[in-house]
Design a protein around this motif. Structure first.
Motif, PDB file in Angstrom:
ATOM      1  N   ASP A 121       0.806  -1.218   0.000  1.00  0.00           N
ATOM      2  CA  ASP A 121       0.000   0.000   0.000  1.00  0.00           C
ATOM      3  C   ASP A 121       0.841   1.270   0.000  1.00  0.00           C
ATOM      4  O   ASP A 121       0.512   2.247  -0.680  1.00  0.00           O
ATOM      5  CB  ASP A 121      -0.933   0.020   1.228  1.00  0.00           C
ATOM      6  CG  ASP A 121      -2.004  -1.057   1.146  1.00  0.00           C
ATOM      7  OD1 ASP A 121      -2.287  -1.516   0.023  1.00  0.00           O
ATOM      8  OD2 ASP A 121      -2.554  -1.430   2.193  1.00  0.00           O
ATOM      9  N   THR A 152       1.534   6.346  -7.049  1.00  0.00           N
ATOM     10  CA  THR A 152       0.339   7.015  -7.562  1.00  0.00           C
ATOM     11  C   THR A 152       0.503   8.528  -7.498  1.00  0.00           C
ATOM     12  O   THR A 152       0.140   9.250  -8.438  1.00  0.00           O
ATOM     13  CB  THR A 152      -0.907   6.582  -6.761  1.00  0.00           C
ATOM     14  OG1 THR A 152      -1.105   5.178  -6.912  1.00  0.00           O
ATOM     15  CG2 THR A 152      -2.144   7.308  -7.266  1.00  0.00           C
ATOM     16  N   GLU A 153       1.065   9.025  -6.391  1.00  0.00           N
ATOM     17  CA  GLU A 153       1.328  10.460  -6.268  1.00  0.00           C
ATOM     18  C   GLU A 153       2.312  10.927  -7.336  1.00  0.00           C
ATOM     19  O   GLU A 153       2.136  11.981  -7.956  1.00  0.00           O
ATOM     20  CB  GLU A 153       1.883  10.765  -4.877  1.00  0.00           C
ATOM     21  CG  GLU A 153       2.240  12.230  -4.665  1.00  0.00           C
ATOM     22  CD  GLU A 153       2.939  12.489  -3.349  1.00  0.00           C
ATOM     23  OE1 GLU A 153       3.375  13.625  -3.133  1.00  0.00           O
ATOM     24  OE2 GLU A 153       3.061  11.532  -2.546  1.00  0.00           O
ATOM     25  N   ARG A 179       0.756   4.116  -2.908  1.00  0.00           N
ATOM     26  CA  ARG A 179       0.416   5.538  -2.710  1.00  0.00           C
ATOM     27  C   ARG A 179       1.522   6.441  -3.240  1.00  0.00           C
ATOM     28  O   ARG A 179       1.239   7.469  -3.882  1.00  0.00           O
ATOM     29  CB  ARG A 179       0.173   5.811  -1.221  1.00  0.00           C
ATOM     30  CG  ARG A 179      -1.135   5.238  -0.688  1.00  0.00           C
ATOM     31  CD  ARG A 179      -1.441   5.799   0.685  1.00  0.00           C
ATOM     32  NE  ARG A 179      -0.440   5.391   1.664  1.00  0.00           N
ATOM     33  CZ  ARG A 179      -0.515   4.300   2.398  1.00  0.00           C
ATOM     34  NH1 ARG A 179      -1.542   3.472   2.262  1.00  0.00           N
ATOM     35  NH2 ARG A 179       0.429   4.004   3.280  1.00  0.00           N
TER      36      ARG A 179
END
Length: 217
Positions: A199, A206-207, A203
């Motif tokens: 996870d 993805t950022e 994240r």
């Protein structure tokens, strides 16, 4: 801008906790080749592009922060502008540090890649692809020897196709993975992390993808 491609399509991967990527997939029927996931040159090359893409994303974030500061400053009174500027300066310093850290890591990996013998044709391809990618993103370099390196890289990919990858038409080769735009690579890494249940990495990537994708629009 650092990344001008709007492509978001990801390479073909296998869903699940044990996802195989173009970088770690072992090739059937190739006893002369070391397993790709065990080639240190290949793994170092992947680590380099991780750092390189993060450096590009940090540079974009810094530029966006500076542009936002200028836009907000035009609408604020002098006293508020000074106060807001102090806080924004701290944010910019943090972004500067992240970009510098990523750049230092990428430089160190470049030196390590040069000193690490490849154990497979895929490792040689990855090393050459790193050189091409670094040269493409470095405007200070002259054109030579890029045409010659690109030609050698194309030859290696063609000659090694049967030995390295027995994959359907349309799957990405090792060199193609390194040559894709930074936003597409970040999207691929985000999907890879999601497939593996990581996870935090999901994240972060993805950022990074959103930052680079927004800069290209």
């Amino acid at each position: 801008m650092a990344d001008s491609d709007n492509t978001t399509t990801l390479p073909s991967v296998t869903l699940g906790r044990e996802m195989q990527s173009p970088l770690t997939k072992e090739c059937a029927g190739s006893s002369a080749e070391a397993p790709l996931s065990h080639d240190p040159a290949l793994l170092l090359s992947l680590a380099w592009i991780d750092a390189h893409v993060e450096m590009l994303a940090s540079s974009v974030r810094q530029q966006q922060e500076e542009e936002g500061l200028l836009e907000r400053g035009a609408l604020l009174p002098t006293g508020a502008l000074v106060e807001r500027g102090e806080g924004a300066s701290a944010d910019c310093d943090d972004l500067d540090g992240r970009e510098e850290d990523a750049a230092d890591k990428a430089d160190a990996l470049l030196a390590e890649i040069a000193a690490t013998p490849a154990q497979s044709l895929a490792g040689v391809i990855a090393k050459l692809a790193v050189v091409v990618r670094e040269a493409n993103d470095n405007s200070d370099l002259f054109e030579f020897p890029l045409p010659q390196i690109r030609s050698a890289l194309a030859d290696l990919r063609r000659l090694a196709h049967d030995a390295i990858c027995d994959q359907p038409a349309g799957d990405q080769s090792i060199g193609a993975l390194f040559e894709q735009p930074a936003s597409s690579f970040a999207a691929w890494r985000a999907f890879s992390a999601w497939s593996q249940g990581d996870d935090e990495a999901y994240r972060n990537w993805t950022e990074t993808f959103k930052t680079l994708q927004g800069a290209s629009q």
